[in-house]
Design a protein around this motif. Structure first.
Motif, PDB file in Angstrom:
ATOM      1  N   GLY A  20     -12.248  -0.867  -3.204  1.00 20.64           N
ATOM      2  CA  GLY A  20     -11.436  -2.088  -3.101  1.00 20.64           C
ATOM      3  C   GLY A  20     -11.719  -3.105  -4.185  1.00 20.64           C
ATOM      4  O   GLY A  20     -11.239  -4.247  -4.104  1.00 20.64           O
ATOM      5  N   PHE A  34      -9.158  -5.726  -5.653  1.00 18.53           N
ATOM      6  CA  PHE A  34      -8.788  -6.923  -4.884  1.00 18.53           C
ATOM      7  C   PHE A  34      -9.476  -8.176  -5.437  1.00 18.53           C
ATOM      8  O   PHE A  34      -9.003  -9.294  -5.229  1.00 18.53           O
ATOM      9  CB  PHE A  34      -9.157  -6.753  -3.410  1.00 18.53           C
ATOM     10  CG  PHE A  34      -8.286  -5.783  -2.663  1.00 18.53           C
ATOM     11  CD1 PHE A  34      -6.947  -6.070  -2.428  1.00 18.53           C
ATOM     12  CD2 PHE A  34      -8.799  -4.590  -2.187  1.00 18.53           C
ATOM     13  CE1 PHE A  34      -6.137  -5.178  -1.748  1.00 18.53           C
ATOM     14  CE2 PHE A  34      -7.996  -3.682  -1.500  1.00 18.53           C
ATOM     15  CZ  PHE A  34      -6.659  -3.973  -1.280  1.00 18.53           C
ATOM     16  N   VAL A  71      -7.177   2.597   4.175  1.00 24.21           N
ATOM     17  CA  VAL A  71      -6.915   1.303   3.527  1.00 24.21           C
ATOM     18  C   VAL A  71      -7.799   0.198   4.117  1.00 24.21           C
ATOM     19  O   VAL A  71      -8.421  -0.581   3.376  1.00 24.21           O
ATOM     20  CB  VAL A  71      -5.427   0.921   3.652  1.00 24.21           C
ATOM     21  CG1 VAL A  71      -5.194  -0.507   3.179  1.00 24.21           C
ATOM     22  CG2 VAL A  71      -4.562   1.885   2.850  1.00 24.21           C
ATOM     23  N   TRP A  72      -7.860   0.131   5.440  1.00 28.26           N
ATOM     24  CA  TRP A  72      -8.657  -0.919   6.070  1.00 28.26           C
ATOM     25  C   TRP A  72     -10.154  -0.718   5.854  1.00 28.26           C
ATOM     26  O   TRP A  72     -10.911  -1.688   5.764  1.00 28.26           O
ATOM     27  CB  TRP A  72      -8.337  -1.007   7.561  1.00 28.26           C
ATOM     28  CG  TRP A  72      -7.119  -1.824   7.815  1.00 28.26           C
ATOM     29  CD1 TRP A  72      -5.884  -1.381   8.182  1.00 28.26           C
ATOM     30  CD2 TRP A  72      -7.011  -3.255   7.679  1.00 28.26           C
ATOM     31  NE1 TRP A  72      -5.002  -2.433   8.286  1.00 28.26           N
ATOM     32  CE2 TRP A  72      -5.672  -3.609   7.986  1.00 28.26           C
ATOM     33  CE3 TRP A  72      -7.909  -4.262   7.321  1.00 28.26           C
ATOM     34  CZ2 TRP A  72      -5.220  -4.912   7.955  1.00 28.26           C
ATOM     35  CZ3 TRP A  72      -7.449  -5.577   7.281  1.00 28.26           C
ATOM     36  CH2 TRP A  72      -6.122  -5.889   7.595  1.00 28.26           C
ATOM     37  N   THR A 129     -11.447   0.429   3.102  1.00 34.91           N
ATOM     38  CA  THR A 129     -11.644  -0.095   1.746  1.00 34.91           C
ATOM     39  C   THR A 129     -11.733  -1.621   1.744  1.00 34.91           C
ATOM     40  O   THR A 129     -12.620  -2.203   1.115  1.00 34.91           O
ATOM     41  CB  THR A 129     -10.478   0.355   0.839  1.00 34.91           C
ATOM     42  OG1 THR A 129     -10.397   1.777   0.836  1.00 34.91           O
ATOM     43  CG2 THR A 129     -10.685  -0.134  -0.581  1.00 34.91           C
ATOM     44  N   ILE A 130     -10.817  -2.266   2.454  1.00 33.80           N
ATOM     45  CA  ILE A 130     -10.779  -3.738   2.489  1.00 33.80           C
ATOM     46  C   ILE A 130     -12.021  -4.304   3.167  1.00 33.80           C
ATOM     47  O   ILE A 130     -12.640  -5.258   2.671  1.00 33.80           O
ATOM     48  CB  ILE A 130      -9.501  -4.222   3.217  1.00 33.80           C
ATOM     49  CG1 ILE A 130      -8.256  -3.843   2.411  1.00 33.80           C
ATOM     50  CG2 ILE A 130      -9.550  -5.741   3.442  1.00 33.80           C
ATOM     51  CD1 ILE A 130      -6.951  -4.106   3.132  1.00 33.80           C
ATOM     52  N   GLN A 189     -15.143  -3.983   1.137  1.00 30.58           N
ATOM     53  CA  GLN A 189     -15.131  -4.945   0.030  1.00 30.58           C
ATOM     54  C   GLN A 189     -15.615  -6.305   0.506  1.00 30.58           C
ATOM     55  O   GLN A 189     -16.292  -7.029  -0.242  1.00 30.58           O
ATOM     56  CB  GLN A 189     -13.727  -5.042  -0.568  1.00 30.58           C
ATOM     57  CG  GLN A 189     -13.660  -5.720  -1.932  1.00 30.58           C
ATOM     58  CD  GLN A 189     -14.461  -4.980  -2.983  1.00 30.58           C
ATOM     59  OE1 GLN A 189     -14.667  -3.789  -2.893  1.00 30.58           O
ATOM     60  NE2 GLN A 189     -14.939  -5.696  -3.987  1.00 30.58           N
ATOM     61  N   CYS A 190     -15.282  -6.658   1.739  1.00 31.71           N
ATOM     62  CA  CYS A 190     -15.792  -7.903   2.329  1.00 31.71           C
ATOM     63  C   CYS A 190     -17.321  -7.881   2.368  1.00 31.71           C
ATOM     64  O   CYS A 190     -17.983  -8.897   2.111  1.00 31.71           O
ATOM     65  CB  CYS A 190     -15.247  -8.085   3.748  1.00 31.71           C
ATOM     66  SG  CYS A 190     -13.503  -8.524   3.834  1.00 31.71           S
TER      67      CYS A 190
END
Length: 352
Positions: free
Chosen positions: A54, A57, A258-259, A261-262, A265-266
């Protein structure tokens, strides 16, 4: 470490924001990885790749910060602030992070969620030791107490939990997964102080832009490392086939990807943000104190038993968390009390 234009209040606000971002990552990341494996996923390199994939982003906040600089600095505003020296150091740490991601993913594919606490317990201890030797972090009785309590709580979750070896996992694979998990903990315990060392040796103001650039380079390098592993293991060709065989369906497979990855990244943004606002040990403490929250979420979503040991671990972790922040509060108060005396002494010398 020079924090350009940051007051104490603003630093505390940023610390709180980064702690919240880290909380999303450390609580959600392991659960998403667990969901991937439980519902039919089996590609370890792909799971490792998702932890840092991610990184693009990061361009969003970097673009916002750039246009904000353009308003104040005009056409003289630089597109990026990272120097070649910091870039190389960040890339090397990112490469090691990619290896750490693989070790963690491999261990996570063989161990139950409760046993993953051993990773976090060992990571906190290794971070404390690494911070002491690498960045010369001074311990206080409160920080030592926090490390001991949080480590005890996490170890208790791992050793005394009822999560036995998962179905289909041999004793040999379980032991190897256990060892890889501990190795990943040791490695990440060194990575966190190394990030703090970059800040200390940067020889330039540490701004939010520079912090995000360092994080982006690290995640890019880690993703590149895992991409090579995926190519060697033919993971890219296997993704579509795995999606069709996923227990929750093909569409939800890609939603999970996808989630994952997000959310991961957090985690990485939160970690370097906490180090920026405080220290690498603080990052380790936050990761450890959020462990019981992950356990509670595992109980809710995966219907795991919440034993008395897990309740005791939650109590120890919260106690350690309060101990650490009370020590930080006392330290800040002591420095504030010293400041007026120092200023009075300086004024007296100048008048003489």
């Amino acid at each position: 470490m020079e924090h350009q234009g940051l007051s104490t209040t603003m630093r505390r606000i940023l610390l709180l924001i980064n702690c919240l971002i880290l909380a999303i990552g450390i609580c959600g990341g392991p659960l998403m990885m667990r969901l991937y494996y439980v519902e039919g996923g089996s590609r370890v390199w792909f799971s490792s790749w998702l932890q840092t994939a991610g990184w693009p982003f990061t361009f969003i906040p970097l673009a916002i910060l750039y246009f904000n600089r353009r308003k104040t600095e005009g056409i003289n505003a630089k597109y990026y602030l990272i120097t070649p020296r910091i870039f190389i150091a960040s890339f090397i740490i990112g490469f090691v992070t990619g290896l750490d991601d693989f070790l963690y993913s491999w261990g996570g594919s063989k161990l139950p969620v409760s046993t993953s606490s051993l990773l976090l317990a060992a990571q906190l201890a290794f971070t404390a030791i690494g911070a002491f030797f690498i960045v010369k972090l001074k311990f206080t009785p409160y920080s030592i107490n926090a490390v001991v309590l949080l480590t005890l709580g996490a170890v208790l979750l791992g050793v005394r939990s009822n999560g036995d070896r998962p179905e289909g996992v041999t004793s040999k694979a379980y032991i190897i997964g256990f060892m890889m998990t501990l190795l990943a903990a040791a490695l990440y315990g060194v990575i966190l102080p190394c990030i703090e060392l970059i800040y200390l040796k940067a020889k330039q103001a540490i701004t939010a832009t520079l912090v995000l650039e360092i994080q982006m380079v690290m995640c890019f390098a880690a993703t590149a490392f895992c991409t090579v592993g995926m190519i060697a293991n033919n993971d890219f060709q296997a993704i579509s086939r795995e999606a069709k065989q996923f227990n929750l369906g093909e569409a939800r497979y890609y939603t999970v990807v996808v989630w994952t990855t997000i959310i991961w990244q957090c985690f990485f943004v939160g970690v370097i943000g906490v180090i920026y606002c405080s220290s690498s040990l603080m990052s380790g403490v936050m990761i450890a104190v959020l462990l019981p929250v992950t356990e509670v979420l595992a109980v809710v979503f995966f219907r795991e038993n919440f034993s008395g040991e897990k309740g005791l671990a939650l109590f120890l972790s919260l106690w350690g968390f309060v101990s650490y922040f009370y020590g930080e509060f006392r330290q800040t108060k002591k420095l504030k009390n010293k400041s007026p005396k120092t200023e009075m002494a300086t004024t007296h010398i100048e008048s003489v």
